[in-house]
Design a protein around this motif. Structure first.
Motif, PDB file in Angstrom:
ATOM      1  N   MET A   1      15.214  -7.174 -12.374  1.00 60.84           N
ATOM      2  CA  MET A   1      15.195  -6.950 -10.931  1.00 60.84           C
ATOM      3  C   MET A   1      14.237  -5.810 -10.553  1.00 60.84           C
ATOM      4  O   MET A   1      13.696  -5.788  -9.466  1.00 60.84           O
ATOM      5  CB  MET A   1      16.605  -6.629 -10.437  1.00 60.84           C
ATOM      6  N   LEU A   4      10.907  -7.105  -9.779  1.00 55.83           N
ATOM      7  CA  LEU A   4      10.920  -7.819  -8.494  1.00 55.83           C
ATOM      8  C   LEU A   4      10.881  -6.833  -7.330  1.00 55.83           C
ATOM      9  O   LEU A   4      10.144  -7.030  -6.360  1.00 55.83           O
ATOM     10  CB  LEU A   4      12.162  -8.701  -8.402  1.00 55.83           C
ATOM     11  N   GLU A   8       7.851  -6.721  -4.603  1.00 54.34           N
ATOM     12  CA  GLU A   8       8.101  -6.923  -3.178  1.00 54.34           C
ATOM     13  C   GLU A   8       7.691  -5.699  -2.359  1.00 54.34           C
ATOM     14  O   GLU A   8       7.191  -5.822  -1.246  1.00 54.34           O
ATOM     15  CB  GLU A   8       9.578  -7.244  -2.945  1.00 54.34           C
ATOM     16  N   LEU A  91      11.421 -16.453  -2.362  1.00 54.85           N
ATOM     17  CA  LEU A  91      12.373 -15.931  -3.330  1.00 54.85           C
ATOM     18  C   LEU A  91      13.583 -16.852  -3.455  1.00 54.85           C
ATOM     19  O   LEU A  91      14.076 -17.112  -4.570  1.00 54.85           O
ATOM     20  CB  LEU A  91      12.834 -14.527  -2.912  1.00 54.85           C
ATOM     21  N   GLN A  92      14.067 -17.364  -2.328  1.00 56.70           N
ATOM     22  CA  GLN A  92      15.218 -18.257  -2.370  1.00 56.70           C
ATOM     23  C   GLN A  92      14.877 -19.571  -3.060  1.00 56.70           C
ATOM     24  O   GLN A  92      15.678 -20.118  -3.822  1.00 56.70           O
ATOM     25  CB  GLN A  92      15.731 -18.507  -0.955  1.00 56.70           C
ATOM     26  N   ALA A  96      16.511 -17.108  -6.270  1.00 57.85           N
ATOM     27  CA  ALA A  96      17.174 -15.831  -5.993  1.00 57.85           C
ATOM     28  C   ALA A  96      18.380 -16.046  -5.087  1.00 57.85           C
ATOM     29  O   ALA A  96      18.303 -16.775  -4.096  1.00 57.85           O
ATOM     30  CB  ALA A  96      16.197 -14.855  -5.347  1.00 57.85           C
ATOM     31  N   HIS A 100      20.659 -10.981  -3.950  1.00 58.72           N
ATOM     32  CA  HIS A 100      19.466 -10.413  -4.561  1.00 58.72           C
ATOM     33  C   HIS A 100      18.380 -10.161  -3.518  1.00 58.72           C
ATOM     34  O   HIS A 100      17.669  -9.145  -3.573  1.00 58.72           O
ATOM     35  CB  HIS A 100      18.944 -11.340  -5.656  1.00 58.72           C
ATOM     36  N   VAL A 101      18.244 -11.101  -2.576  1.00 65.87           N
ATOM     37  CA  VAL A 101      17.253 -10.936  -1.517  1.00 65.87           C
ATOM     38  C   VAL A 101      17.601  -9.736  -0.648  1.00 65.87           C
ATOM     39  O   VAL A 101      16.742  -8.890  -0.333  1.00 65.87           O
ATOM     40  CB  VAL A 101      17.160 -12.213  -0.657  1.00 65.87           C
ATOM     41  N   THR A 104      16.899  -6.537  -2.484  1.00 69.24           N
ATOM     42  CA  THR A 104      15.469  -6.209  -2.515  1.00 69.24           C
ATOM     43  C   THR A 104      15.031  -5.553  -1.214  1.00 69.24           C
ATOM     44  O   THR A 104      14.294  -4.557  -1.214  1.00 69.24           O
ATOM     45  CB  THR A 104      14.652  -7.497  -2.747  1.00 69.24           C
ATOM     46  N   THR A 176      18.580 -14.433   5.391  1.00 69.72           N
ATOM     47  CA  THR A 176      19.032 -15.230   4.248  1.00 69.72           C
ATOM     48  C   THR A 176      19.852 -16.437   4.674  1.00 69.72           C
ATOM     49  O   THR A 176      20.064 -17.348   3.859  1.00 69.72           O
ATOM     50  CB  THR A 176      19.883 -14.357   3.305  1.00 69.72           C
TER      51      THR A 176
END
Length: 464
Positions: A1, A4, A8, A91-92, A96, A100-101, A104, A176
């Motif tokens: 992570m 990531l 990002e 990401l989805q 992810a 997690h989104v 981030t 999300t």
């Protein structure tokens, strides 16, 4: 992570840079205020009367700055996360999970808040003593020395970070919930219909109730024995009323902004093709219009109301045949209370305008594909800035008129002679300056794209 989060953050740094001014100014305001409060506490035992007077001013500054800061930070944070919907969708699609989104995005907010807090604190250190001196001069008392207040400043930084995280969390959760394919489709378009209608209605109802309570309770100042305290009570009620009304207009903006913009733009004579294009672009991006208008409107509300309050008290003193200024009614005194929230709203307005520059460049590239000339591609953002400024002016005018009506009700209760002044000429000049700043922040970021092929400009936005 960790990789990531770093990737990002690298991919979004330009978006966060566009709104970093708001985070820096809010941290600067709270750091200065916290340091001033610590200095007041340091001399509380030796000079309790002086400290009580300034504690009230600093407490009012905290309240108003917090109200405006919540409004502005939430707006610009939502703009950044809204601009990253394409990245969130990818990401989805890559697998992810929503948590997690969200994590981030929270990491990005934490890093930005920390960096801006450091910069805001560094800018605050040399400003503490001048602000304390201004307080002392305005109240006619002895000088208060500045004192080191690392704990107070740290708490102020944490409060600003909490506001940013809260505003970002709401925007991240909304992002999300959008299906990834739909988010990709909308990543270059309007962010869609905004949610939270019930919450906005509740907020508007609560604020309207507080405003009504202030109007209802104001006649009770007539029973106060201390005339000076009664006048100060009216002033403090007016100071508190201004951000309340500005917040009400901001919460009602999804309705009022659209209605006002559609209404007054229909009355413009001689509609050219460029005006038609600019008007329809603005109305087609209603979510962007609302988010852009709100900080500009808050800036105008604070400035117009501050000028109305100051000039009304100055005219009242002249009508009473008294020389000098009443403490807190001259320009320095008004700036001590409303200067901090004014700085926050100005920073938020500039950040919102700069944040939307990438969308505007893509729209202008589409206009070129449809046959717009280079001159028209410059005129369209100028007209958009004009629409934003006029719509904000109309909303701020409503707030100023309500403030003037309140003073018309309250001043006769505490003063034998009074005069309420609506500074129309000054308001026009201030609006012109704000229009120039809005135009500069709208047009200048798009000029570089005029020399870039339209497909490349559009591709950059799609890849964001």
């Amino acid at each position: 992570m960790r990789h990531l989060h770093i990737a990002e953050l690298r991919g979004s740094w330009t978006s966060w840079l566009s709104v970093s001014l708001t985070f820096i100014v809010v941290n600067w305001v709270f750091a200065v205020t916290a340091s001033c409060q610590a200095a007041m506490d340091g001399v509380a035992l030796a000079r309790p009367d002086d400290v009580m007077t300034n504690d009230a001013a600093i407490g009012l500054n905290y309240v108003i700055s917090t109200m405006v800061g919540l409004l502005v930070i939430g707006t610009v944070t939502g703009l950044v996360i809204g601009s990253r919907r394409g990245s969130i969708a990818r990401l989805q699609l890559a697998g992810a999970a929503p948590r997690h989104v969200v994590g981030t995005l929270m990491v990005q907010l934490a890093v930005v808040s920390l960096v801006c807090a450091i910069l805001g604190d560094l800018l605050a250190l040399p400003c503490v003593q001048p602000v304390l001196d201004a307080h002392a001069a305005n109240q006619g008392m002895e000088k208060i020395p500045a004192a080191a207040a690392p704990v107070s400043i740290l708490m102020a930084n944490l409060a600003c970070a909490a506001v940013a995280m809260l505003g970002g969390l709401r925007a991240a959760l909304r992002a999300t919930r959008i299906p990834p394919v739909e988010a990709l489709r909308q990543s270059t378009a309007e962010s869609g219909k905004r949610k939270g209608t019930v919450g906005r209605v509740v907020w508007c109802g609560l604020i309207a109730g507080l405003v009504g309570l202030i109007f209802w309770a104001t006649p009770k100042v007539r029973t106060m024995d201390d005339e000076k305290f009664a006048v100060q009570s009216v002033m403090q009620a007016t100071f508190f009323l201004i951000p309340l009304l500005a917040t009400f207009m901001a919460k009602a903006s999804p309705i009022t902004t659209g209605l006002l913009t559609r209404g007054w733009t229909k009355l413009v004579p001689g509609r050219s093709g460029t005006w038609h294009l600019a008007r329809n672009t603005v109305l087609g991006k209603m979510d962007r219009l609302e988010r852009t208008v709100v900080p500009v409107m808050v800036t105008m509300c604070l400035l117009f109301s501050m000028m109305c309050l100051g000039q009304s008290f100055e005219a009242t003193l002249e009508a009473m045949g008294e020389g000098g200024d009443m403490a807190g009614t001259d320009l320095p005194g008004l700036l001590l209370v409303l200067g901090a929230p004014l700085a926050i709203s100005v920073a938020g307005g500039l950040s919102a305008l700069l944040m939307m520059a990438r969308q505007r460049t893509a729209e202008l590239a589409l206009d070129e594909i449809l046959g717009a000339t280079p001159a028209q591609r410059v005129q369209v953002p100028v007209l958009e800035a004009t629409i934003v400024t006029v719509t904000a002016f109309l909303q701020a005018l409503v707030v100023t008129l309500v403030v003037a009506a309140f003073m018309r009700l309250a001043l006769p209760l505490v003063l034998p002679t009074f005069k309420v002044v609506l500074p129309t000429q000054t308001m026009v000049w201030v609006s012109l300056v704000i229009w120039l700043a809005t135009t500069a922040c709208t047009v200048l970021p798009t000029l570089g794209s005029l020399r870039t092929p339209p497909p490349r400009v559009i591709a950059r936005l799609v890849a964001a």
